[in-house]
Write a protein that holds these residues in place. Structure first.
Motif, PDB file in Angstrom:
ATOM      1  N   VAL A   1       0.941  -1.132  -0.076  1.00 57.34           N
ATOM      2  CA  VAL A   1      -0.056   0.121   0.128  1.00 57.34           C
ATOM      3  C   VAL A   1       0.907   1.308  -0.038  1.00 57.34           C
ATOM      4  CG1 VAL A   1      -1.717   1.350   1.127  1.00 57.34           C
ATOM      5  CG2 VAL A   1      -1.829  -1.234   1.475  1.00 57.34           C
ATOM      6  N   PHE A   2       0.483   2.072  -0.902  1.00 54.36           N
ATOM      7  CA  PHE A   2       1.485   3.404  -1.269  1.00 54.36           C
ATOM      8  C   PHE A   2       0.584   4.387  -0.321  1.00 54.36           C
ATOM      9  CE2 PHE A   2       3.625   0.689  -3.878  1.00 54.36           C
ATOM     10  CZ  PHE A   2       5.066   1.167  -3.989  1.00 54.36           C
ATOM     11  N   VAL A   3       1.188   5.232   0.439  1.00 54.92           N
ATOM     12  CA  VAL A   3       0.429   5.964   0.983  1.00 54.92           C
ATOM     13  C   VAL A   3       0.986   7.486   0.884  1.00 54.92           C
ATOM     14  CG1 VAL A   3      -0.463   7.080   3.278  1.00 54.92           C
ATOM     15  CG2 VAL A   3      -0.260   4.637   2.898  1.00 54.92           C
ATOM     16  N   ASP A   4       0.603   8.471   0.302  1.00 56.59           N
ATOM     17  CA  ASP A   4       0.835   9.962  -0.072  1.00 56.59           C
ATOM     18  C   ASP A   4       0.604  10.827   1.206  1.00 56.59           C
ATOM     19  OD1 ASP A   4       1.584  12.471  -0.654  1.00 56.59           O
ATOM     20  OD2 ASP A   4       1.519  12.062  -2.975  1.00 56.59           O
ATOM     21  N   VAL A   5       1.542  11.308   2.093  1.00 52.56           N
ATOM     22  CA  VAL A   5       0.940  12.022   3.308  1.00 52.56           C
ATOM     23  C   VAL A   5       0.861  13.417   3.179  1.00 52.56           C
ATOM     24  CG1 VAL A   5       1.938  10.107   4.743  1.00 52.56           C
ATOM     25  CG2 VAL A   5       3.368  12.235   4.318  1.00 52.56           C
ATOM     26  N   ARG A   6       1.166  13.849   1.929  1.00 49.30           N
ATOM     27  CA  ARG A   6       1.119  15.616   1.583  1.00 49.30           C
ATOM     28  C   ARG A   6      -0.437  15.833   1.658  1.00 49.30           C
ATOM     29  NH1 ARG A   6       3.560  16.123  -3.981  1.00 49.30           N
ATOM     30  NH2 ARG A   6       2.259  14.168  -4.144  1.00 49.30           N
ATOM     31  N   ASP A   7      -0.478  17.262   1.899  1.00 43.32           N
ATOM     32  CA  ASP A   7      -1.882  17.610   1.768  1.00 43.32           C
ATOM     33  C   ASP A   7      -2.391  17.746   0.170  1.00 43.32           C
ATOM     34  OD1 ASP A   7      -1.054  20.243   0.501  1.00 43.32           O
ATOM     35  OD2 ASP A   7      -0.751  21.208   2.216  1.00 43.32           O
ATOM     36  N   SER A   8      -3.643  17.959   0.076  1.00 39.39           N
ATOM     37  CA  SER A   8      -4.088  17.882  -1.133  1.00 39.39           C
ATOM     38  C   SER A   8      -3.592  18.920  -2.218  1.00 39.39           C
ATOM     39  CB  SER A   8      -5.886  17.905  -0.996  1.00 39.39           C
ATOM     40  OG  SER A   8      -6.295  19.191  -0.498  1.00 39.39           O
ATOM     41  N   ALA A   9      -3.323  19.968  -1.842  1.00 41.31           N
ATOM     42  CA  ALA A   9      -2.664  21.119  -2.497  1.00 41.31           C
ATOM     43  C   ALA A   9      -1.578  20.625  -3.243  1.00 41.31           C
ATOM     44  CB  ALA A   9      -2.643  22.314  -2.061  1.00 41.31           C
ATOM     45  N   ASP A  10      -0.700  20.184  -2.474  1.00 40.86           N
ATOM     46  CA  ASP A  10       0.464  19.752  -3.041  1.00 40.86           C
ATOM     47  C   ASP A  10       0.403  18.559  -3.860  1.00 40.86           C
ATOM     48  OD1 ASP A  10       2.035  21.280  -1.447  1.00 40.86           O
ATOM     49  OD2 ASP A  10       2.501  20.133   0.253  1.00 40.86           O
ATOM     50  N   ILE A  11      -0.533  17.586  -3.676  1.00 41.58           N
ATOM     51  CA  ILE A  11      -0.980  16.575  -4.630  1.00 41.58           C
ATOM     52  C   ILE A  11      -1.344  17.061  -5.836  1.00 41.58           C
ATOM     53  CG2 ILE A  11      -2.376  14.384  -4.880  1.00 41.58           C
ATOM     54  CD1 ILE A  11      -1.954  13.906  -1.861  1.00 41.58           C
ATOM     55  N   ALA A  12      -2.112  18.065  -5.638  1.00 41.10           N
ATOM     56  CA  ALA A  12      -2.739  18.548  -7.179  1.00 41.10           C
ATOM     57  C   ALA A  12      -1.533  18.930  -8.028  1.00 41.10           C
ATOM     58  CB  ALA A  12      -3.688  19.686  -6.783  1.00 41.10           C
ATOM     59  N   LYS A  13      -0.845  19.871  -7.246  1.00 43.04           N
ATOM     60  CA  LYS A  13       0.411  20.429  -8.071  1.00 43.04           C
ATOM     61  C   LYS A  13       1.201  19.520  -8.819  1.00 43.04           C
ATOM     62  CE  LYS A  13       0.905  24.295  -4.797  1.00 43.04           C
ATOM     63  NZ  LYS A  13       1.932  24.951  -4.078  1.00 43.04           N
TER      64      LYS A  13
ATOM     65  N   CYS B   1       6.094  11.635   0.467  1.00 42.50           N
ATOM     66  CA  CYS B   1       5.785  12.954   0.725  1.00 42.50           C
ATOM     67  C   CYS B   1       6.570  14.080  -0.138  1.00 42.50           C
ATOM     68  CB  CYS B   1       6.197  13.573   2.093  1.00 42.50           C
ATOM     69  SG  CYS B   1       7.814  13.553   2.807  1.00 42.50           S
ATOM     70  N   GLY B   2       6.903  15.170   0.104  1.00 42.01           N
ATOM     71  CA  GLY B   2       7.586  16.078  -0.986  1.00 42.01           C
ATOM     72  C   GLY B   2       8.875  15.797  -0.894  1.00 42.01           C
ATOM     73  N   ALA B   3       9.688  15.434   0.457  1.00 39.38           N
ATOM     74  CA  ALA B   3      11.035  15.353   0.117  1.00 39.38           C
ATOM     75  C   ALA B   3      11.420  14.124   1.197  1.00 39.38           C
ATOM     76  CB  ALA B   3      11.816  16.664   0.680  1.00 39.38           C
ATOM     77  N   GLY B   4      10.610  13.622   2.015  1.00 37.15           N
ATOM     78  CA  GLY B   4      11.063  12.576   2.864  1.00 37.15           C
ATOM     79  C   GLY B   4      10.849  12.770   4.446  1.00 37.15           C
ATOM     80  N   GLY B   5      10.598  13.961   4.813  1.00 41.41           N
ATOM     81  CA  GLY B   5      10.757  14.176   6.215  1.00 41.41           C
ATOM     82  C   GLY B   5       9.288  14.220   6.711  1.00 41.41           C
ATOM     83  N   GLN B   6       8.138  14.332   6.131  1.00 41.32           N
ATOM     84  CA  GLN B   6       6.873  14.161   6.483  1.00 41.32           C
ATOM     85  C   GLN B   6       6.502  12.342   6.411  1.00 41.32           C
ATOM     86  OE1 GLN B   6       3.515  16.373   5.278  1.00 41.32           O
ATOM     87  NE2 GLN B   6       4.822  17.799   4.330  1.00 41.32           N
ATOM     88  N   ALA B   7       7.044  11.892   5.727  1.00 40.72           N
ATOM     89  CA  ALA B   7       6.858  10.288   5.474  1.00 40.72           C
ATOM     90  C   ALA B   7       7.703   9.562   6.637  1.00 40.72           C
ATOM     91  CB  ALA B   7       7.366   9.861   4.326  1.00 40.72           C
ATOM     92  N   ALA B   8       8.965  10.152   7.022  1.00 43.56           N
ATOM     93  CA  ALA B   8       9.630   9.688   8.238  1.00 43.56           C
ATOM     94  C   ALA B   8       8.810   9.915   9.482  1.00 43.56           C
ATOM     95  CB  ALA B   8      10.976  10.390   8.268  1.00 43.56           C
ATOM     96  N   LEU B   9       8.089  10.972   9.609  1.00 45.30           N
ATOM     97  CA  LEU B   9       7.398  11.364  11.004  1.00 45.30           C
ATOM     98  C   LEU B   9       6.134  10.400  10.808  1.00 45.30           C
ATOM     99  CD1 LEU B   9       8.238  15.238  11.081  1.00 45.30           C
ATOM    100  CD2 LEU B   9       8.917  13.492  12.617  1.00 45.30           C
ATOM    101  N   ALA B  10       5.368  10.643   9.784  1.00 41.42           N
ATOM    102  CA  ALA B  10       4.248   9.595   9.632  1.00 41.42           C
ATOM    103  C   ALA B  10       4.503   8.238   9.964  1.00 41.42           C
ATOM    104  CB  ALA B  10       3.545   9.819   8.406  1.00 41.42           C
ATOM    105  N   GLY B  11       5.620   7.667   9.367  1.00 44.31           N
ATOM    106  CA  GLY B  11       5.992   6.329   9.661  1.00 44.31           C
ATOM    107  C   GLY B  11       6.429   5.937  10.907  1.00 44.31           C
ATOM    108  N   LYS B  12       7.057   6.791  11.734  1.00 41.28           N
ATOM    109  CA  LYS B  12       7.255   6.817  13.186  1.00 41.28           C
ATOM    110  C   LYS B  12       6.013   6.648  13.979  1.00 41.28           C
ATOM    111  CE  LYS B  12      10.105   8.161  17.081  1.00 41.28           C
ATOM    112  NZ  LYS B  12      10.005   6.831  17.648  1.00 41.28           N
TER     113      LYS B  12
END
Length: 124
Positions: free
Chosen positions: A32-44, A84-95
Motif C-alpha cells: 500500500v502506497f500512502v501519500d502523506v502530503r496535503d491535497s494542494a501539494d498532490i494537485a500540483k 511526501c515532498g522530500a521524505g521528512g513528513q513520510a518519516a514522521l508519519a512512519g514513526k
C-alpha cells in the motif's frame, strides 16, 4: 525540550528509507502506497498511481481502526510505503504508525525521486 531535528533523527532511525527506484518494484503488488502530503501539494505534482492519500495531520485518525475516520487500506500487518515532498513528513508519519503497532512501514522519500525513477503517476 525536543527540536524538529530531534524528531527527524528519531523518525529516520526508526523508519527504514529506500530509494524511489527500489520502491517501484513493489508497485502493483499488495504493498500500500500512502501519500502523506496535503491535497494542494498532490494537485500540483500528482501522486503515485493508486496511492492512498492521507495527510500527515490526519494520519492517526485514518490509521486507528477504532476511529470513525479509519481508512480500510490501513491494516497493521500491511506493507506500507510512505511518500511526501522530500521524505521528512513520510518519516514522521512512519514513526507514528510504528508507535501505533504497524509493523512494516517504509519511507520512500519524496515524490520527485519516484517520478525521476519512472514510477507510475496519476493526477492529483
Amino acid at each position: 525540550m525536543k527540536s524538529a531535528k530531534d524528531y527527524m533523527e528519531a523518525a529516520n532511525a526508526d523508519v527504514p528509507r529506500i530509494p524511489g527506484g527500489d520502491a517501484i518494484a513493489k508497485h502493483g503488488t499488495t504493498t500500500v502506497f500512502v501519500d502523506v502530503r496535503d491535497s494542494a501539494d498532490i494537485a500540483k505534482s500528482g501522486t503515485i498511481k493508486g496511492a492512498v492519500r492521507i495527510p500527515r495531520g490526519f494520519m492517526e485518525f485514518a490509521a486507528d481502526p477504532e476511529m470513525k475516520f479509519h481508512n480500510p487500506a490501513m491494516q497493521k500487518d500491511a506493507e506500507l510505503c510512505l511518500v511526501c515532498g522530500a521524505g521528512g513528513q513520510a518519516a514522521l508519519a512512519g514513526k507514528t504508525l510504528k508507535e501505533m503497532g504497524y509493523t512494516n512501514v517504509t519511507n520512500i522519500g519524496g515524490i520527485g525521486e519516484w517520478k525521476e525513477a519512472g514510477g507510475p503517476m496519476e493526477d492529483g
